[in-house]
Design an enzyme around this catalytic site. Structure first.
Site, mmCIF file in Angstrom:
data_model
loop_
_atom_site.group_PDB
_atom_site.id
_atom_site.type_symbol
_atom_site.label_atom_id
_atom_site.label_comp_id
_atom_site.label_asym_id
_atom_site.label_seq_id
_atom_site.Cartn_x
_atom_site.Cartn_y
_atom_site.Cartn_z
ATOM 1 N N LYS A 83 -40.399 43.286 5.308
ATOM 2 C CA LYS A 83 -41.641 42.367 5.349
ATOM 3 C C LYS A 83 -41.996 42.785 3.819
ATOM 4 C CE LYS A 83 -44.326 40.924 9.067
ATOM 5 N NZ LYS A 83 -45.906 42.279 9.725
HETATM 6 O O1 G3P Z 1 -47.958 39.872 12.467
HETATM 7 C C1 G3P Z 1 -49.527 39.440 11.683
HETATM 8 C C2 G3P Z 1 -50.011 39.797 12.558
HETATM 9 O O2 G3P Z 1 -51.101 41.320 13.030
HETATM 10 C C3 G3P Z 1 -51.678 39.865 12.282
HETATM 11 O O3 G3P Z 1 -51.833 39.764 13.184
HETATM 12 O O4 G3P Z 1 -54.735 39.146 14.273
HETATM 13 O O5 G3P Z 1 -54.081 40.675 12.427
HETATM 14 O O6 G3P Z 1 -54.097 38.320 11.790
HETATM 15 P P1 G3P Z 1 -54.046 39.376 12.624
#
Ligand code: G3P
Length: 218
Positions: A83
């Site tokens: 990634k």
């Molecule tokens: O895969 C990306 C994800 O983990 C981000 O999620 O809720 O931190 O925006 P969030």
């Protein structure tokens, strides 16, 4: 649509993998920090649990170090997807790694123009963060619609739309309606998707009525 589990928690991944519904896993530095685990060790464990792509994110932000880190991460297991953030150095890293046969997941995507650049860099996956757009009163699903529309014009592109920053089951449904290739979903949201009160009520009635028959199948 493929389901990736968005977590670095081994027990959550194992539980969901046993349902047969898991096609991959995504992690990021914040999820690794939350797990409290050694990064390289937990990625290796996840790769043993799940056959599909397991995203492991580089920590550096400069091209030479990102490339070195990406090559090290790719050696952990054949199903590692490296990634990288959607920056000029990240896309240079994406191109170099993808040209050497490594799957690359380009993350922190917030515009269709960024998604076009990631596809041109040979990304295997593009990760638009819809929840974080919703958080600033911008409809994240509009971004998914734009990216899916653009990518549909170029079927030769290998890049899959991996909807990320998913916050609730409606995000998953909307992503599927738009034809996104993958949704990476927190474990709790996947379990929520199973739940419907009428299913629970109907099953309870079936169980009660079956018991009244006094019969057994086995
Ligand atoms: O895969 C990306 C994800 O983990 C981000 O999620 O809720 O931190 O925006 P969030």
């Amino acid at each position: 649509m493929k389901f990736f589990v968005d977590t670095a928690e081994i027990d959550d991944i194992r539980d969901l993998a046993e349902t047969g519904l898991v096609d991959g896993v995504t992690t990021n530095p914040s999820l690794i920090h939350k797990s409290g685990r050694d990064f390289l060790e937990v990625i290796a464990e996840i790769c043993d649990l799940v056959d599909g792509p397991v995203s492991a994110e580089v920590a550096a932000t400069d091209y030479p170090t990102m490339l070195e880190e990406g090559r090290k991460l790719a050696k952990i297991a054949s199903n590692v997807a490296v990634k990288v953030p959607l920056t000029p150095d990240g896309l240079k890293t994406c191109r170099a790694l993808s040209q050497s046969g490594t799957q690359v997941n380009v993350t922190l995507c917030f515009s269709a123009n960024q998604a076009i650049l990631a596809a041109k860099a040979g990304a295997s996956f593009i990760s638009p963060f819809i929840g974080r757009l919703d958080d600033i009163a911008t409809d994240g699903m509009d971004l998914i619609a734009d990216i899916c529309d653009v990518y549909a014009n170029y079927p030769e592109l290998p890049t899959e739309v991996l909807v990320a920053s998913v916050r609730h089951p409606m995000h998953v449904l909307q992503a599927a309606k738009l034809g996104a290739d993958v949704a990476t979903v927190p474990p709790g949201v996947i379990w929520q998707m199973f739940n419907h009160p009428l299913t629970e009520k109907g099953l309870a009635a079936f169980v009660a009525d079956w018991q009244k028959t006094g019969q057994t199948i086995l």
